[in-house]
Design a protein around this motif. Structure first.
Motif, PDB file in Angstrom:
ATOM      1  N   ALA A  48       4.783   7.754  -2.662  1.00  0.00           N
ATOM      2  CA  ALA A  48       4.156   8.058  -1.378  1.00  0.00           C
ATOM      3  C   ALA A  48       3.395   9.365  -1.511  1.00  0.00           C
ATOM      4  CB  ALA A  48       5.196   8.153  -0.259  1.00  0.00           C
ATOM      5  N   ASP A  49       2.422   9.554  -0.646  1.00  0.00           N
ATOM      6  CA  ASP A  49       1.694  10.817  -0.532  1.00  0.00           C
ATOM      7  C   ASP A  49       2.250  11.579   0.654  1.00  0.00           C
ATOM      8  OD1 ASP A  49       0.065  10.188  -2.684  1.00  0.00           O
ATOM      9  OD2 ASP A  49      -1.400   9.163  -1.412  1.00  0.00           O
ATOM     10  N   LEU A  50       2.488  12.884   0.458  1.00  0.00           N
ATOM     11  CA  LEU A  50       3.143  13.717   1.456  1.00  0.00           C
ATOM     12  C   LEU A  50       2.127  14.639   2.101  1.00  0.00           C
ATOM     13  CD1 LEU A  50       6.319  14.693  -0.603  1.00  0.00           C
ATOM     14  CD2 LEU A  50       5.935  12.662   0.802  1.00  0.00           C
ATOM     15  N   LEU A  51       2.183  14.720   3.420  1.00  0.00           N
ATOM     16  CA  LEU A  51       1.335  15.606   4.203  1.00  0.00           C
ATOM     17  C   LEU A  51       2.265  16.520   4.994  1.00  0.00           C
ATOM     18  CD1 LEU A  51      -1.658  16.180   4.781  1.00  0.00           C
ATOM     19  CD2 LEU A  51      -1.510  14.620   6.723  1.00  0.00           C
ATOM     20  N   VAL A  52       2.375  17.775   4.545  1.00  0.00           N
ATOM     21  CA  VAL A  52       3.385  18.701   5.037  1.00  0.00           C
ATOM     22  C   VAL A  52       2.699  19.841   5.781  1.00  0.00           C
ATOM     23  CG1 VAL A  52       5.455  20.019   4.423  1.00  0.00           C
ATOM     24  CG2 VAL A  52       4.687  18.146   2.947  1.00  0.00           C
ATOM     25  N   ALA A  62      -0.390  20.814   3.663  1.00  0.00           N
ATOM     26  CA  ALA A  62      -0.332  20.691   2.205  1.00  0.00           C
ATOM     27  C   ALA A  62      -0.363  19.208   1.850  1.00  0.00           C
ATOM     28  CB  ALA A  62       0.927  21.347   1.655  1.00  0.00           C
ATOM     29  N   TRP A  63      -1.272  18.834   0.964  1.00  0.00           N
ATOM     30  CA  TRP A  63      -1.396  17.453   0.508  1.00  0.00           C
ATOM     31  C   TRP A  63      -0.781  17.348  -0.879  1.00  0.00           C
ATOM     32  CZ3 TRP A  63      -2.433  12.657   2.064  1.00  0.00           C
ATOM     33  CH2 TRP A  63      -2.781  11.708   1.119  1.00  0.00           C
ATOM     34  N   ILE A  64       0.332  16.586  -0.994  1.00  0.00           N
ATOM     35  CA  ILE A  64       1.068  16.437  -2.242  1.00  0.00           C
ATOM     36  C   ILE A  64       1.035  14.961  -2.617  1.00  0.00           C
ATOM     37  CG2 ILE A  64       3.292  16.760  -3.397  1.00  0.00           C
ATOM     38  CD1 ILE A  64       3.956  18.866  -1.314  1.00  0.00           C
ATOM     39  N   GLY A  65       0.505  14.666  -3.774  1.00  0.00           N
ATOM     40  CA  GLY A  65       0.444  13.275  -4.216  1.00  0.00           C
ATOM     41  C   GLY A  65      -0.825  13.009  -4.983  1.00  0.00           C
ATOM     42  N   GLY A  66      -1.495  11.929  -4.619  1.00  0.00           N
ATOM     43  CA  GLY A  66      -2.711  11.514  -5.310  1.00  0.00           C
ATOM     44  C   GLY A  66      -3.905  12.357  -4.925  1.00  0.00           C
ATOM     45  N   PRO A  67      -5.091  11.923  -5.306  1.00  0.00           N
ATOM     46  CA  PRO A  67      -6.302  12.679  -4.978  1.00  0.00           C
ATOM     47  C   PRO A  67      -6.567  12.671  -3.479  1.00  0.00           C
ATOM     48  CG  PRO A  67      -6.862  10.572  -5.990  1.00  0.00           C
ATOM     49  CD  PRO A  67      -5.388  10.727  -6.112  1.00  0.00           C
ATOM     50  N   LEU A  68      -7.313  13.677  -3.034  1.00  0.00           N
ATOM     51  CA  LEU A  68      -7.664  13.766  -1.630  1.00  0.00           C
ATOM     52  C   LEU A  68      -8.550  12.589  -1.221  1.00  0.00           C
ATOM     53  CD1 LEU A  68      -8.471  17.572  -1.227  1.00  0.00           C
ATOM     54  CD2 LEU A  68      -6.653  16.316  -0.059  1.00  0.00           C
ATOM     55  N   PRO A  69      -8.405  12.106   0.009  1.00  0.00           N
ATOM     56  CA  PRO A  69      -9.300  11.026   0.461  1.00  0.00           C
ATOM     57  C   PRO A  69     -10.736  11.511   0.561  1.00  0.00           C
ATOM     58  CG  PRO A  69      -7.964  11.839   2.276  1.00  0.00           C
ATOM     59  CD  PRO A  69      -7.426  12.489   1.041  1.00  0.00           C
ATOM     60  N   TRP A 119      -4.073  11.413  10.398  1.00  0.00           N
ATOM     61  CA  TRP A 119      -2.734  11.038   9.953  1.00  0.00           C
ATOM     62  C   TRP A 119      -1.672  11.949  10.547  1.00  0.00           C
ATOM     63  CZ3 TRP A 119      -4.484  10.406   4.196  1.00  0.00           C
ATOM     64  CH2 TRP A 119      -4.968   9.099   3.995  1.00  0.00           C
ATOM     65  N   TYR A 120      -1.924  13.229  10.515  1.00  0.00           N
ATOM     66  CA  TYR A 120      -0.885  14.153  10.981  1.00  0.00           C
ATOM     67  C   TYR A 120      -0.741  14.154  12.495  1.00  0.00           C
ATOM     68  CZ  TYR A 120       2.283  18.087  10.815  1.00  0.00           C
ATOM     69  OH  TYR A 120       3.407  18.878  10.922  1.00  0.00           O
ATOM     70  N   PRO A 168       0.820  -1.208   0.000  1.00  0.00           N
ATOM     71  CA  PRO A 168       0.000   0.000   0.000  1.00  0.00           C
ATOM     72  C   PRO A 168       0.854   1.259   0.000  1.00  0.00           C
ATOM     73  CG  PRO A 168      -0.076  -1.110   2.139  1.00  0.00           C
ATOM     74  CD  PRO A 168       0.610  -2.032   1.189  1.00  0.00           C
ATOM     75  N   ARG A 169       0.375   2.255  -0.651  1.00  0.00           N
ATOM     76  CA  ARG A 169       1.090   3.532  -0.779  1.00  0.00           C
ATOM     77  C   ARG A 169       1.078   4.241   0.568  1.00  0.00           C
ATOM     78  NH1 ARG A 169       2.152   6.898  -5.336  1.00  0.00           N
ATOM     79  NH2 ARG A 169       2.272   9.120  -4.813  1.00  0.00           N
ATOM     80  N   PRO A 170       2.249   4.549   1.149  1.00  0.00           N
ATOM     81  CA  PRO A 170       2.259   5.160   2.479  1.00  0.00           C
ATOM     82  C   PRO A 170       1.955   6.644   2.430  1.00  0.00           C
ATOM     83  CG  PRO A 170       4.491   4.866   1.706  1.00  0.00           C
ATOM     84  CD  PRO A 170       3.588   4.258   0.651  1.00  0.00           C
ATOM     85  N   VAL A 171       1.583   7.166   3.588  1.00  0.00           N
ATOM     86  CA  VAL A 171       1.400   8.602   3.799  1.00  0.00           C
ATOM     87  C   VAL A 171       2.532   9.066   4.709  1.00  0.00           C
ATOM     88  CG1 VAL A 171      -0.086  10.405   4.720  1.00  0.00           C
ATOM     89  CG2 VAL A 171      -1.085   8.460   3.504  1.00  0.00           C
ATOM     90  N   VAL A 172       3.338  10.002   4.241  1.00  0.00           N
ATOM     91  CA  VAL A 172       4.494  10.486   4.979  1.00  0.00           C
ATOM     92  C   VAL A 172       4.195  11.904   5.462  1.00  0.00           C
ATOM     93  CG1 VAL A 172       6.983  10.880   4.932  1.00  0.00           C
ATOM     94  CG2 VAL A 172       5.973   9.106   3.485  1.00  0.00           C
ATOM     95  N   THR A 173       4.288  12.122   6.753  1.00  0.00           N
ATOM     96  CA  THR A 173       4.048  13.440   7.346  1.00  0.00           C
ATOM     97  C   THR A 173       5.382  14.111   7.633  1.00  0.00           C
ATOM     98  OG1 THR A 173       3.985  12.562   9.598  1.00  0.00           O
ATOM     99  CG2 THR A 173       1.918  12.601   8.365  1.00  0.00           C
ATOM    100  N   LEU A 174       5.452  15.409   7.347  1.00  0.00           N
ATOM    101  CA  LEU A 174       6.658  16.191   7.540  1.00  0.00           C
ATOM    102  C   LEU A 174       6.308  17.520   8.193  1.00  0.00           C
ATOM    103  CD1 LEU A 174       6.798  14.944   4.297  1.00  0.00           C
ATOM    104  CD2 LEU A 174       9.199  15.441   4.778  1.00  0.00           C
ATOM    105  N   ASP A 175       7.305  18.106   8.840  1.00  0.00           N
ATOM    106  CA  ASP A 175       7.119  19.389   9.503  1.00  0.00           C
ATOM    107  C   ASP A 175       7.317  20.522   8.502  1.00  0.00           C
ATOM    108  OD1 ASP A 175       6.514  21.072  11.521  1.00  0.00           O
ATOM    109  OD2 ASP A 175       8.333  20.762  12.690  1.00  0.00           O
TER     110      ASP A 175
END
Length: 442
Positions: A205-209, A303-310, A319-320, A183-190
């Motif tokens: 991966a999908d990024l949540l910044v 900021a959601w970077i990657g695929g479509p929003l859930p 997630w964050y 499964p494609r992970p969700v990676v959270t960053l500061d």
């Protein structure tokens, strides 16, 4: 001893960890056990005095200076042991964050950079020479301080930026995953990572910044008839100015037992000034209250970077929330396991010690089902009944007594040419303690 699945899983993990160590294999493995059984954080020579380290004190320094380990095999081992609890809505949640290893007095230590370390008192200078490390971890629990490290890298003075190192860590761990349909992970960053570089990144991966409160992004420009160069940016979207937001494209609302009313709004197809061809979505999370806080909370911008929003926007906030666990984990690594207490001279030795600490964290997690909650008299039991890493660490010695070790015992000290260097000598059979004769009465 009754063999159960948790015992077998921990024993199998320890055997795999031992096989992934190269030169100075036994000393490195017993050094991990010494960190797991030491009652307090200790230096290398103090760790050599623990009962599980059966060699003399020079072996601790030699293990970090001359030892080797297979980083690729270790990373594969950690990924294979990931539990299902690290996923939310069938999506694994990973966290990337950085911390430093202060070395202000290590003038002979190379590869140091200038890093910020908060100090008591005022003013806060806090800039010291240190080794900067970046950790990629999975968070198995919603609350607590449990993290499962998957990769750790040191960023030297000539290395890439922190953002590029983070992208390299994501790609490396994804390659370590065996099945192609993982499964494609969700990676959270500061907010300290460069948003322009992340927007252009091509990672699986999908990024949540997190975004800083004064960030300015732009909408897609409208096409106008005529000649000339088309516009790159549309109307600005200032996070601190509500008048520039307009109506969100999507919204969601929920009631939380801790945070109260939670409002989540999303704006789609926004971009930063340096990446007009890389659009992403901006999410605002506004909660009614914060735990143990009296002031009204400010909105959280993501900021959601990657695929479509859930479909359910509330999952972005959940997630964050797991990212904040890393701060507690860093404190546990430094203050309990003693990650930054040892003082190796070379940066390569510090890297080996960091990977050994990663193996120690995984052993504590695998040993959690083997014990019940045992808290000190001044500690309050958790309402959910889960154990903390500190509680498992305090009672890990009893687990090792039943588990044993795959490390080989040192050879006895003798005149044989194949004697292992640095072994603790055994006393001869006729050894007796010299006693002082009794004192005669005058």
């Amino acid at each position: 001893m009754l063999e159960t699945e948790p015992w077998e899983r921990l024993r199998h993990f320890r055997n795999e960890l031992y096989d992934d160590l190269g030169r100075r294999q036994d000393s490195l493995f017993e050094l991990v056990d010494a960190a797991l059984t030491a009652p307090h954080r200790s230096t290398l020579v103090r760790l050599s005095l623990t009962a599980v380290f059966r060699r003399r004190w020079p072996s601790t320094c030699d293990a970090l200076a001359d030892g080797t380990l297979d980083v690729t095999a270790l990373r594969t081992l950690f990924v294979r042991e990931l539990p299902e609890s690290v996923s939310i809505d069938d999506r694994p949640v990973w966290v990337i964050d950085g911390t430093n290893w202060p070395r202000p007095a290590g003038r002979a230590s190379a590869e140091r950079t200038w890093e910020y370390r908060p100090l008591p008192g005022w003013p806060q200078s806090g800039i010291v020479p240190a080794w900067a490390y970046q950790w990629l971890v999975a968070v198995p629990d919603v609350a607590g301080s449990w993290v499962l490290p998957l990769d750790v890298q040191r960023r030297g003075p000539t290395a890439k930026s922190a953002t590029e190192v983070a992208l390299d860590q994501i790609a490396t761990v994804r390659q370590a995953q065996a099945p192609d349909d993982a499964p494609r992970p969700v990676v959270t960053l500061d907010s300290g990572y460069d948003l322009e570089t992340l927007a252009h990144a091509q990672v699986e991966a999908d990024l949540l910044v997190r975004l800083i409160k004064n960030r300015v992004v732009y909408r897609t420009p409208e096409r106008r008839p005529g000649r000339g160069r088309p516009r790159l940016h549309g109307e600005p979207f200032r996070l601190a100015d509500d008048g520039t937001h307009g109506q969100p494209q999507r919204s969601s609302h929920l009631d939380h037992s801790v945070y109260g009313s939670v409002q989540i709004d999303a704006w789609i197809d926004l971009h930063v000034s340096g990446a007009p061809d890389a659009p992403f979505s901006v999410i605002r999370v506004q909660v009614e209250r914060l735990p143990n806080k009296k002031l009204p909370p400010r909105p959280l911008w993501l900021a959601w970077i990657g695929g479509p929003l859930p479909t359910d926007l509330s999952v972005l906030w959940r997630w964050y929330l797991r990212r904040f666990t890393v701060e507690h984990a860093f404190r546990f690594l430094k203050q309990t396991l003693g990650w930054t207490t040892v003082r190796p001279r070379h940066a390569e030795a510090a890297d080996r010690w960091s990977w050994l600490i990663v193996g120690a964290c995984w052993q504590l997690w695998l040993a959690r089902p083997l014990m019940r909650e045992v808290h000190l008299p001044w500690e309050r039991p958790r309402p959910d009944g889960l154990l903390t890493p500190g509680q498992v660490h305090r009672h890990f010695t009893g687990i090792l007594v039943r588990m044993g070790t795959p490390a080989r015992a040192p050879r006895k000290r003798g005149k044989s040419p194949g004697r292992q260097k640095g072994c603790r000598p055994e006393p001869p059979p006729h050894y007796q303690v010299a006693r002082r004769p009794p004192r005669q009465a005058v």
